[in-house]
Design an enzyme around this catalytic site. Sequence first.
Site, mmCIF file in Angstrom:
data_model
loop_
_atom_site.group_PDB
_atom_site.id
_atom_site.type_symbol
_atom_site.label_atom_id
_atom_site.label_comp_id
_atom_site.label_asym_id
_atom_site.label_seq_id
_atom_site.Cartn_x
_atom_site.Cartn_y
_atom_site.Cartn_z
ATOM 1 N N GLU A 160 -1.791 -37.069 27.594
ATOM 2 C CA GLU A 160 -2.633 -35.961 27.148
ATOM 3 C C GLU A 160 -4.041 -36.432 26.735
ATOM 4 O O GLU A 160 -4.833 -35.639 26.232
ATOM 5 C CB GLU A 160 -1.950 -35.218 25.986
ATOM 6 C CG GLU A 160 -0.680 -34.500 26.450
ATOM 7 C CD GLU A 160 -0.064 -33.560 25.420
ATOM 8 O OE1 GLU A 160 -0.525 -33.566 24.259
ATOM 9 O OE2 GLU A 160 0.853 -32.820 25.787
ATOM 10 N N HIS A 165 -3.615 -40.623 18.807
ATOM 11 C CA HIS A 165 -2.229 -40.295 18.455
ATOM 12 C C HIS A 165 -1.316 -41.503 18.724
ATOM 13 O O HIS A 165 -0.470 -41.853 17.899
ATOM 14 C CB HIS A 165 -1.729 -39.101 19.286
ATOM 15 C CG HIS A 165 -2.253 -37.764 18.836
ATOM 16 N ND1 HIS A 165 -3.593 -37.470 18.772
ATOM 17 C CD2 HIS A 165 -1.596 -36.636 18.421
ATOM 18 C CE1 HIS A 165 -3.739 -36.207 18.345
ATOM 19 N NE2 HIS A 165 -2.537 -35.688 18.126
ATOM 20 N N GLN A 189 -10.953 0.161 1.160
ATOM 21 C CA GLN A 189 -11.393 -0.691 0.051
ATOM 22 C C GLN A 189 -10.214 -1.385 -0.633
ATOM 23 O O GLN A 189 -10.327 -2.532 -1.087
ATOM 24 C CB GLN A 189 -12.263 0.096 -0.942
ATOM 25 C CG GLN A 189 -11.589 1.262 -1.652
ATOM 26 C CD GLN A 189 -11.673 2.575 -0.866
ATOM 27 O OE1 GLN A 189 -11.833 2.593 0.364
ATOM 28 N NE2 GLN A 189 -11.525 3.682 -1.568
ATOM 29 N N GLN A 248 13.276 14.706 11.266
ATOM 30 C CA GLN A 248 12.099 13.888 11.572
ATOM 31 C C GLN A 248 10.899 14.751 11.942
ATOM 32 O O GLN A 248 9.764 14.433 11.602
ATOM 33 C CB GLN A 248 12.393 12.871 12.675
ATOM 34 C CG GLN A 248 13.372 11.806 12.242
ATOM 35 C CD GLN A 248 13.012 11.203 10.891
ATOM 36 O OE1 GLN A 248 11.983 10.586 10.724
ATOM 37 N NE2 GLN A 248 13.868 11.430 9.883
ATOM 38 N N ASN A 303 -3.809 5.967 6.292
ATOM 39 C CA ASN A 303 -4.556 6.722 7.296
ATOM 40 C C ASN A 303 -5.274 5.756 8.253
ATOM 41 O O ASN A 303 -5.097 4.539 8.181
ATOM 42 C CB ASN A 303 -5.539 7.694 6.612
ATOM 43 C CG ASN A 303 -6.593 6.970 5.785
ATOM 44 O OD1 ASN A 303 -6.869 5.783 6.002
ATOM 45 N ND2 ASN A 303 -7.175 7.670 4.830
ATOM 46 N N TYR A 356 0.855 -1.177 0.000
ATOM 47 C CA TYR A 356 0.000 0.000 0.000
ATOM 48 C C TYR A 356 0.895 1.232 0.000
ATOM 49 O O TYR A 356 1.753 1.386 0.868
ATOM 50 C CB TYR A 356 -0.912 0.008 1.234
ATOM 51 C CG TYR A 356 -1.935 1.113 1.162
ATOM 52 C CD1 TYR A 356 -3.186 0.884 0.609
ATOM 53 C CD2 TYR A 356 -1.645 2.398 1.601
ATOM 54 C CE1 TYR A 356 -4.122 1.900 0.499
ATOM 55 C CE2 TYR A 356 -2.581 3.422 1.487
ATOM 56 C CZ TYR A 356 -3.810 3.175 0.943
ATOM 57 O OH TYR A 356 -4.732 4.178 0.817
ATOM 58 N N ASP A 407 17.648 7.071 5.581
ATOM 59 C CA ASP A 407 16.343 7.146 4.913
ATOM 60 C C ASP A 407 16.450 6.829 3.423
ATOM 61 O O ASP A 407 15.507 6.329 2.821
ATOM 62 C CB ASP A 407 15.762 8.568 5.031
ATOM 63 C CG ASP A 407 15.069 8.796 6.353
ATOM 64 O OD1 ASP A 407 14.761 7.808 7.030
ATOM 65 O OD2 ASP A 407 14.834 9.968 6.698
ATOM 66 N N SER A 448 6.558 9.345 13.019
ATOM 67 C CA SER A 448 7.996 9.112 13.048
ATOM 68 C C SER A 448 8.615 9.579 14.365
ATOM 69 O O SER A 448 8.090 10.466 15.030
ATOM 70 C CB SER A 448 8.629 9.863 11.873
ATOM 71 O OG SER A 448 9.978 9.530 11.750
ATOM 72 N N HIS A 471 8.320 15.707 9.295
ATOM 73 C CA HIS A 471 7.415 14.697 8.721
ATOM 74 C C HIS A 471 5.965 14.927 9.126
ATOM 75 O O HIS A 471 5.048 14.684 8.345
ATOM 76 C CB HIS A 471 7.804 13.289 9.194
ATOM 77 C CG HIS A 471 8.786 12.603 8.301
ATOM 78 N ND1 HIS A 471 8.512 12.296 7.002
ATOM 79 C CD2 HIS A 471 10.047 12.161 8.536
ATOM 80 C CE1 HIS A 471 9.566 11.682 6.464
ATOM 81 N NE2 HIS A 471 10.506 11.597 7.365
ATOM 82 N N GLU A 496 12.068 4.823 16.936
ATOM 83 C CA GLU A 496 12.174 4.296 15.572
ATOM 84 C C GLU A 496 13.618 4.473 15.060
ATOM 85 O O GLU A 496 14.217 3.549 14.537
ATOM 86 C CB GLU A 496 11.187 5.075 14.696
ATOM 87 C CG GLU A 496 11.135 4.633 13.264
ATOM 88 C CD GLU A 496 10.317 5.599 12.401
ATOM 89 O OE1 GLU A 496 9.990 6.714 12.867
ATOM 90 O OE2 GLU A 496 10.025 5.243 11.250
ATOM 91 N N HIS A 497 14.140 5.704 15.183
ATOM 92 C CA HIS A 497 15.527 5.985 14.793
ATOM 93 C C HIS A 497 16.317 6.367 16.039
ATOM 94 O O HIS A 497 15.828 7.137 16.860
ATOM 95 C CB HIS A 497 15.607 7.175 13.833
ATOM 96 C CG HIS A 497 14.713 7.065 12.640
ATOM 97 N ND1 HIS A 497 13.456 7.629 12.583
ATOM 98 C CD2 HIS A 497 14.899 6.456 11.438
ATOM 99 C CE1 HIS A 497 12.904 7.371 11.416
ATOM 100 N NE2 HIS A 497 13.744 6.669 10.693
#
Lengths: 426, 426
Positions: B410, B415, B186, B254, B209, B125, B356, B232, B257, B322-323
Amino acid sequence: MKIITATLKEQLAQVKQRTAALTDPKIEQTVRAIIENVQQNGDEALRDYEQKFDQVKLDDFRVPQAQIDQAWEQIDADLKQALRVAKTNITSFHQQEIDNGFMDAARPGIIRGQKVIPLATVGLYVPGGTAAYPSSVLMSAIPAKIAGVKRLVMVTPPQKNGINPAVLAAAKLAGVDDVYQVGGAQAIAALAYGTESIPQVDKILGPGNIFVATAKKMVFGQVAIDMIAGPSEIGIIADESANPRQVAADLLSQAEHDKLARPILVTTSLELAKQVNQELEVQLATLPRQAIARASVENQGFIAVLPTVSDLFRLMNAIAPEHLEVQLPDPSQYLSEIQNAGSVFLGKNASEPLGDYVAGPNHILPTSGTARFSSPVGVYDFVKRTQFIQYRADALASEAKYVTKLARVEGLEGHARAIETREVAK
Amino acid sequence: MKIITATLKEQLAQVKQRTAALTDPKIEQTVRAIIENVQQNGDEALRDYEQKFDQVKLDDFRVPQAQIDQAWEQIDADLKQALRVAKTNITSFHQQEIDNGFMDAARPGIIRGQKVIPLATVGLYVPGGTAAYPSSVLMSAIPAKIAGVKRLVMVTPPQKNGINPAVLAAAKLAGVDDVYQVGGAQAIAALAYGTESIPQVDKILGPGNIFVATAKKMVFGQVAIDMIAGPSEIGIIADESANPRQVAADLLSQAEHDKLARPILVTTSLELAKQVNQELEVQLATLPRQAIARASVENQGFIAVLPTVSDLFRLMNAIAPEHLEVQLPDPSQYLSEIQNAGSVFLGKNASEPLGDYVAGPNHILPTSGTARFSSPVGVYDFVKRTQFIQYRADALASEAKYVTKLARVEGLEGHARAIETREVAK
């Protein structure tokens, strides 16, 4: 089981129609209330739920170490020996999954690498009652400990007659650090957010009922979770050389788990198909869990007869069974044909229960066709990775212009300027 | 940014209070309706939603190959060169993540192994508008192709002015097989279940989103998904030797962003903290994305001053950024201290934007503290594993008694009997 002789194309079309259901919104509403209550009220909420759902009044959730030690003493010598052999074989298999990352210093002035780090804290959910399997405790706890998880906690619903000693013995043998008597969605919430008694964990693994599964899906993101487990499946690929008695027995070994378990035989031999059906009747007659196994065989199971061995693999890859037996002569020659299966059993001696208990590969496997995209539980489930880079000034000087170009194309001027604060990068 | 001088203990307590929110039930209700409509009505539902949400009327979702080829021709030579260098470095880094499984024939008569299999079909995506980054297309598509994914499809919301050519060029360079103009919940539903035009995939990756994120969480189990991405973050560990201008610029890279991005500096030097704050003002004044970066710095960012370098790492591990930049002398000596971070940048030349775009490690990283339990996107995200065993009769004979013991403990008689249908196992 019903015998299907439709064409491969028709059978593939049937398989494609299977889809996983979305979470039930009503169950989700119930589970949401439980999670929020545990978030807000911690141990007090857990105590209320355990009294309400399990009719057990608890002061302390933690099972005392003395009780766990006693459980190990209590089990018989043969069981101890069997658990020890299983542990040895599970350990030697899973040690081969250890990944040590890498350090790449190939380019002048540049270090790049990847560090593999064990998760700090992991929670194992073990269902109560008859579904509390000591073998499953070994299968989840041993890879976690090989990975280097520091604190491995187990949660299991309180039982009126106390927790199954074989389960506690397995927890001790596998190195579980703490056992807590708490179950259901409230146990998942406790592991995800932490309470006064229960530590917050980084990942939750283990099967449970619909409330447990829904809670796991809802806390995904707050913690990591494993796949949501569905009913057990066995797919057997066989030709006329297979032994119908063995094929039937292996199908029943999974059918006896659950009325919704799916035993599937795909074969080039209509004769074998008929013989297996006769054998199923003979063997069902004396099976202790006959009612469950019969429902599974009659309602979920089927036998597909197809012209070629290649067709058998194509159909089975579309089904993506949890367990796959290949009952063909010289079976390892077909390993290349397998795209989707949780665990593969090659040849007549590799009866599926051998893998459930002793061979060493994991028995916690992707179900319901999720072998298309997921793996058996392994050491890789208990680690995460961190990358690192280090650049000498001359290395930065030679690559800076590509960074600033891409940053500006993406409209991220601040990225370009950060690079340009380094004198060499101008 | 606010400067915090509280004790480590107090600051750690603050960090622990962050928790991920559960999915919003109202958004979930909307997304559920979209998913069910796409499941039932396929392309027709997609067309309706694209007209409604993106005001675009589409006959065919697939972007023609000629348009993708043309996009590559259309971009300038410097951008082509920068993308090619990025591809080379991303490829050489990620090839080191290839796992070939193992074959273990150590014990007499027993073969055990693990086969690593690429996912057959994967969906990426890519958000629309300004958040459509060509670099992110490289970062997800290149590891997928190294893993051996056969069909890699990209979905992206239709744009009134057409899809960003730099994104299409990156898709071509990285080997994306098909691009479809469809976005939102969708698009996630289409990838999860398939429609007449869009293939059903095994895994969906990529940020989006709240509707996209909710849809991904809801179809989890039907397909695999990556982690849900949050804003970020950059954490910088520095002492008095760090360059305040560089530290401020890296924080802003950062901050620009997203207003919700979190720039964090933890340092042993109050003097550095003050200098960085002055530099932030100077640099913000001329930054094109000043409004966004300022909101991030003022509302989300902070500077923590603590007495020892060891304290800096303890706090940063709790934050799990994250970084993570380590702006200390001889920084690689601290690699062992890092428990939780998505990607690590060692020393003053390793400015975060280098990672990056060009250095080669992945830039799709765990956010919001999920570096506690998740990893950068890598080749391992595009494969799954299958185990296999084969036993000779004598090997089964020596282990059968442990299988039957555990099975009977068991309560799974079927088995045990399956094993006992093999003559050697009695």
